[in-house]
Design a protein around this motif. Structure first.
Motif: not given
Length: 264
Positions: A119, A125, A188-190, A192
Protein backbone atom coordinates in the motif's frame (compact mmCIF):
# COMPACT_ATOMS: atom_id res chain seq x y z
CA UNK A 1 12.32 -16.06 -28.87
CA UNK A 2 8.83 -14.69 -28.30
CA UNK A 3 5.95 -16.93 -27.26
CA UNK A 4 2.28 -16.41 -26.52
CA UNK A 5 0.69 -17.54 -23.25
CA UNK A 6 -2.75 -17.34 -21.62
CA UNK A 7 -4.69 -18.22 -24.75
CA UNK A 8 -2.56 -15.98 -26.93
CA UNK A 9 -3.17 -12.85 -24.83
CA UNK A 10 0.27 -12.47 -23.20
CA UNK A 11 3.40 -12.04 -25.29
CA UNK A 12 6.72 -12.99 -23.69
CA UNK A 13 10.38 -13.49 -24.51
CA UNK A 14 11.81 -16.85 -23.45
CA UNK A 15 15.46 -17.91 -23.19
CA UNK A 16 17.44 -20.62 -21.44
CA UNK A 17 16.53 -23.94 -19.85
CA UNK A 18 15.66 -25.12 -16.38
CA UNK A 19 13.11 -24.05 -13.79
CA UNK A 20 10.83 -21.25 -15.06
CA UNK A 21 11.69 -17.75 -13.83
CA UNK A 22 9.21 -15.01 -14.75
CA UNK A 23 10.34 -11.36 -14.75
CA UNK A 24 7.52 -8.78 -14.59
CA UNK A 25 8.39 -5.20 -15.57
CA UNK A 26 7.42 -1.90 -13.95
CA UNK A 27 4.74 0.58 -15.04
CA UNK A 28 7.25 3.25 -16.07
CA UNK A 29 9.39 0.86 -18.09
CA UNK A 30 8.98 -2.21 -20.31
CA UNK A 31 10.34 -5.75 -20.53
CA UNK A 32 13.64 -4.42 -21.92
CA UNK A 33 14.44 -3.26 -18.38
CA UNK A 34 15.58 -6.86 -17.75
CA UNK A 35 17.87 -7.08 -20.79
CA UNK A 36 21.00 -6.61 -18.71
CA UNK A 37 20.23 -9.48 -16.31
CA UNK A 38 18.24 -11.99 -18.38
CA UNK A 39 21.30 -13.51 -20.19
CA UNK A 40 23.03 -14.36 -16.90
CA UNK A 41 19.82 -15.73 -15.37
CA UNK A 42 19.12 -17.82 -18.46
CA UNK A 43 22.29 -19.81 -17.82
CA UNK A 44 20.47 -21.45 -14.91
CA UNK A 45 16.76 -20.86 -15.57
CA UNK A 46 14.21 -20.78 -18.34
CA UNK A 47 13.71 -17.03 -18.21
CA UNK A 48 10.31 -15.75 -19.36
CA UNK A 49 9.88 -11.98 -19.64
CA UNK A 50 6.26 -11.08 -20.44
CA UNK A 51 4.83 -7.82 -21.61
CA UNK A 52 2.20 -7.09 -18.99
CA UNK A 53 -1.42 -6.77 -20.21
CA UNK A 54 -1.80 -3.64 -22.32
CA UNK A 55 1.95 -3.33 -22.96
CA UNK A 56 3.64 -4.21 -26.23
CA UNK A 57 1.82 -7.07 -27.94
CA UNK A 58 0.00 -8.31 -24.83
CA UNK A 59 -3.73 -7.65 -24.89
CA UNK A 60 -5.19 -5.29 -22.29
CA UNK A 61 -7.54 -6.58 -19.60
CA UNK A 62 -10.96 -5.15 -18.88
CA UNK A 63 -10.91 -4.70 -15.12
CA UNK A 64 -8.61 -3.86 -12.25
CA UNK A 65 -5.36 -5.17 -10.83
CA UNK A 66 -7.01 -8.41 -9.69
CA UNK A 67 -8.04 -9.13 -13.28
CA UNK A 68 -4.54 -8.38 -14.51
CA UNK A 69 -3.15 -10.73 -11.85
CA UNK A 70 -5.55 -13.45 -12.99
CA UNK A 71 -4.41 -13.03 -16.61
CA UNK A 72 -0.78 -13.26 -15.56
CA UNK A 73 -1.55 -16.33 -13.43
CA UNK A 74 -2.79 -17.99 -16.63
CA UNK A 75 0.46 -17.06 -18.33
CA UNK A 76 2.56 -18.42 -15.46
CA UNK A 77 0.63 -21.69 -15.45
CA UNK A 78 1.13 -22.03 -19.21
CA UNK A 79 4.82 -21.22 -19.03
CA UNK A 80 5.53 -23.40 -16.01
CA UNK A 81 4.52 -26.62 -17.83
CA UNK A 82 3.63 -28.20 -14.51
CA UNK A 83 6.88 -27.19 -12.82
CA UNK A 84 7.28 -24.79 -9.93
CA UNK A 85 7.82 -21.24 -11.13
CA UNK A 86 9.68 -18.38 -9.51
CA UNK A 87 8.12 -14.97 -10.12
CA UNK A 88 10.06 -11.72 -9.85
CA UNK A 89 8.19 -8.45 -10.15
CA UNK A 90 9.68 -4.94 -10.27
CA UNK A 91 7.53 -1.96 -9.32
CA UNK A 92 4.09 -2.37 -10.92
CA UNK A 93 5.14 -5.91 -11.85
CA UNK A 94 5.71 -6.52 -8.15
CA UNK A 95 2.19 -5.40 -7.29
CA UNK A 96 0.83 -7.70 -10.00
CA UNK A 97 2.96 -10.58 -8.69
CA UNK A 98 1.84 -10.00 -5.11
CA UNK A 99 -1.84 -9.86 -6.08
CA UNK A 100 -1.31 -13.01 -8.13
CA UNK A 101 0.22 -14.83 -5.16
CA UNK A 102 -2.70 -13.76 -2.95
CA UNK A 103 -5.33 -14.93 -5.44
CA UNK A 104 -3.46 -18.03 -6.65
CA UNK A 105 -1.44 -19.33 -3.67
CA UNK A 106 0.07 -22.27 -5.58
CA UNK A 107 1.15 -20.21 -8.59
CA UNK A 108 4.83 -20.02 -7.60
CA UNK A 109 7.34 -21.70 -5.32
CA UNK A 110 9.16 -18.43 -4.59
CA UNK A 111 8.46 -14.75 -5.05
CA UNK A 112 10.82 -11.79 -5.47
CA UNK A 113 9.27 -8.35 -5.03
CA UNK A 114 11.67 -5.62 -6.14
CA UNK A 115 10.76 -2.03 -5.29
CA UNK A 116 7.13 -2.74 -4.54
CA UNK A 117 4.87 -2.88 -1.49
CA UNK A 118 1.35 -3.57 -0.25
CA UNK A 119 0.00 0.00 0.00
CA UNK A 120 1.14 3.55 -0.68
CA UNK A 121 1.24 6.45 1.75
CA UNK A 122 -1.21 9.30 1.21
CA UNK A 123 1.44 11.36 -0.65
CA UNK A 124 2.24 8.31 -2.77
CA UNK A 125 -1.42 7.85 -3.67
CA UNK A 126 -1.71 11.51 -4.60
CA UNK A 127 1.35 11.25 -6.85
CA UNK A 128 -0.41 8.57 -8.91
CA UNK A 129 -3.58 10.66 -9.11
CA UNK A 130 -1.54 13.65 -10.28
CA UNK A 131 0.25 11.62 -12.95
CA UNK A 132 -3.04 10.17 -14.20
CA UNK A 133 -4.63 13.61 -14.38
CA UNK A 134 -1.66 15.17 -16.18
CA UNK A 135 -1.37 12.27 -18.63
CA UNK A 136 -5.09 12.42 -19.43
CA UNK A 137 -4.99 16.17 -20.00
CA UNK A 138 -1.70 16.57 -21.83
CA UNK A 139 -0.38 13.12 -22.81
CA UNK A 140 2.53 11.06 -21.51
CA UNK A 141 5.08 13.57 -22.79
CA UNK A 142 3.89 15.99 -20.11
CA UNK A 143 4.98 13.65 -17.32
CA UNK A 144 8.05 12.03 -18.85
CA UNK A 145 10.43 14.02 -16.64
CA UNK A 146 8.43 13.04 -13.55
CA UNK A 147 8.41 9.40 -14.64
CA UNK A 148 12.16 9.35 -15.19
CA UNK A 149 12.77 10.96 -11.79
CA UNK A 150 10.75 8.14 -10.21
CA UNK A 151 12.99 5.62 -11.95
CA UNK A 152 16.43 7.20 -11.57
CA UNK A 153 18.13 9.85 -9.44
CA UNK A 154 19.14 13.03 -11.33
CA UNK A 155 22.84 12.21 -10.97
CA UNK A 156 22.35 8.83 -12.63
CA UNK A 157 20.34 10.40 -15.44
CA UNK A 158 23.07 12.94 -16.11
CA UNK A 159 25.75 10.24 -16.23
CA UNK A 160 23.82 7.91 -18.58
CA UNK A 161 22.27 10.01 -21.38
CA UNK A 162 21.93 7.13 -23.88
CA UNK A 163 20.14 4.90 -21.38
CA UNK A 164 17.84 7.76 -20.42
CA UNK A 165 17.00 8.46 -24.06
CA UNK A 166 16.09 4.79 -24.48
CA UNK A 167 13.98 4.76 -21.31
CA UNK A 168 12.12 7.94 -22.33
CA UNK A 169 11.31 6.43 -25.72
CA UNK A 170 10.08 3.23 -24.07
CA UNK A 171 7.85 5.15 -21.66
CA UNK A 172 6.29 7.19 -24.46
CA UNK A 173 5.22 3.96 -26.18
CA UNK A 174 2.98 3.09 -23.22
CA UNK A 175 -0.75 3.08 -23.96
CA UNK A 176 -2.00 6.25 -22.19
CA UNK A 177 -5.25 4.61 -21.12
CA UNK A 178 -3.43 1.57 -19.69
CA UNK A 179 -1.14 3.94 -17.80
CA UNK A 180 -4.00 6.04 -16.46
CA UNK A 181 -5.94 2.99 -15.32
CA UNK A 182 -2.86 1.52 -13.59
CA UNK A 183 -2.24 4.80 -11.76
CA UNK A 184 -5.84 4.86 -10.57
CA UNK A 185 -5.62 1.27 -9.33
CA UNK A 186 -2.34 1.83 -7.49
CA UNK A 187 -3.72 4.97 -5.86
CA UNK A 188 -6.43 2.89 -4.19
CA UNK A 189 -4.49 -0.33 -3.57
CA UNK A 190 -4.14 -1.79 -0.08
CA UNK A 191 -3.20 -5.48 0.15
CA UNK A 192 -1.98 -5.46 3.75
CA UNK A 193 -4.90 -7.43 5.18
CA UNK A 194 -4.37 -10.19 2.61
CA UNK A 195 -0.64 -10.78 2.98
CA UNK A 196 -1.11 -13.72 5.35
CA UNK A 197 -2.34 -15.71 2.34
CA UNK A 198 1.13 -15.60 0.77
CA UNK A 199 2.76 -18.74 2.14
CA UNK A 200 5.73 -19.16 -0.21
CA UNK A 201 9.16 -17.71 0.64
CA UNK A 202 9.47 -14.10 -0.49
CA UNK A 203 12.52 -11.92 -1.07
CA UNK A 204 11.61 -8.26 -0.68
CA UNK A 205 14.22 -5.92 -2.09
CA UNK A 206 14.38 -2.18 -2.68
CA UNK A 207 16.79 0.40 -4.00
CA UNK A 208 18.20 2.60 -1.26
CA UNK A 209 17.17 5.76 -3.15
CA UNK A 210 13.82 4.60 -4.59
CA UNK A 211 11.42 7.57 -4.69
CA UNK A 212 8.57 5.75 -6.47
CA UNK A 213 8.15 3.00 -3.87
CA UNK A 214 10.29 4.23 -0.96
CA UNK A 215 12.12 1.75 1.32
CA UNK A 216 9.55 2.05 4.17
CA UNK A 217 7.04 0.31 1.89
CA UNK A 218 9.37 -2.68 1.53
CA UNK A 219 10.09 -2.74 5.28
CA UNK A 220 6.34 -2.90 5.94
CA UNK A 221 5.80 -5.55 3.28
CA UNK A 222 8.54 -7.82 4.60
CA UNK A 223 7.28 -7.45 8.17
CA UNK A 224 3.72 -8.44 7.24
CA UNK A 225 4.47 -11.40 4.99
CA UNK A 226 4.63 -14.80 6.77
CA UNK A 227 7.96 -15.88 5.23
CA UNK A 228 10.00 -12.96 3.91
CA UNK A 229 13.47 -11.53 4.00
CA UNK A 230 14.45 -7.95 3.12
CA UNK A 231 17.44 -6.64 1.18
CA UNK A 232 18.34 -3.02 0.53
CA UNK A 233 20.30 -2.42 -2.69
CA UNK A 234 22.77 0.40 -2.03
CA UNK A 235 23.01 3.32 -4.41
CA UNK A 236 20.02 2.27 -6.50
CA UNK A 237 16.57 3.67 -7.20
CA UNK A 238 13.40 2.07 -8.61
CA UNK A 239 14.87 -0.20 -11.31
CA UNK A 240 18.09 -1.65 -9.85
CA UNK A 241 18.36 -4.25 -12.61
CA UNK A 242 18.97 -1.36 -15.03
CA UNK A 243 21.00 0.88 -12.74
CA UNK A 244 23.32 -1.78 -11.34
CA UNK A 245 22.78 -5.25 -12.91
CA UNK A 246 25.60 -6.91 -10.98
CA UNK A 247 24.29 -5.69 -7.62
CA UNK A 248 20.80 -6.85 -8.60
CA UNK A 249 22.02 -10.34 -9.51
CA UNK A 250 24.07 -10.54 -6.32
CA UNK A 251 21.02 -9.54 -4.25
CA UNK A 252 18.85 -12.35 -5.64
CA UNK A 253 21.47 -15.09 -6.04
CA UNK A 254 21.23 -16.62 -2.56
CA UNK A 255 17.45 -16.72 -2.73
CA UNK A 256 17.52 -18.46 -6.11
CA UNK A 257 20.04 -21.08 -5.04
CA UNK A 258 17.31 -23.18 -3.44
CA UNK A 259 16.18 -23.88 -7.01
CA UNK A 260 19.36 -23.59 -9.03
CA UNK A 261 22.94 -22.48 -8.60
CA UNK A 262 23.72 -19.13 -10.16
CA UNK A 263 26.73 -19.12 -12.47
CA UNK A 264 29.89 -17.57 -11.13
Amino acid sequence: MDRLFAGGTVNAAQTGNGAPLFLLHSLLSDRASFDAVAPKLSQSFRVIVPELPGFGRSLAVNGGLADIADRMAEAVKDGSLGGGAIVLGNGYGGFVALQMAIRHPAIATRLILADSGAAFSDPGRQAFRNMATAASANGLAAITDVAMRRLFAPEFQAAHPELMRDRREAFLKTDPEVFRAACAQLAELDLRDELAKVKMPVLVMVGEHDEATPPPMSHELAALLPDARLKIIPGCAHVPQLQSPDLFLEAISDFLQATSTMPA
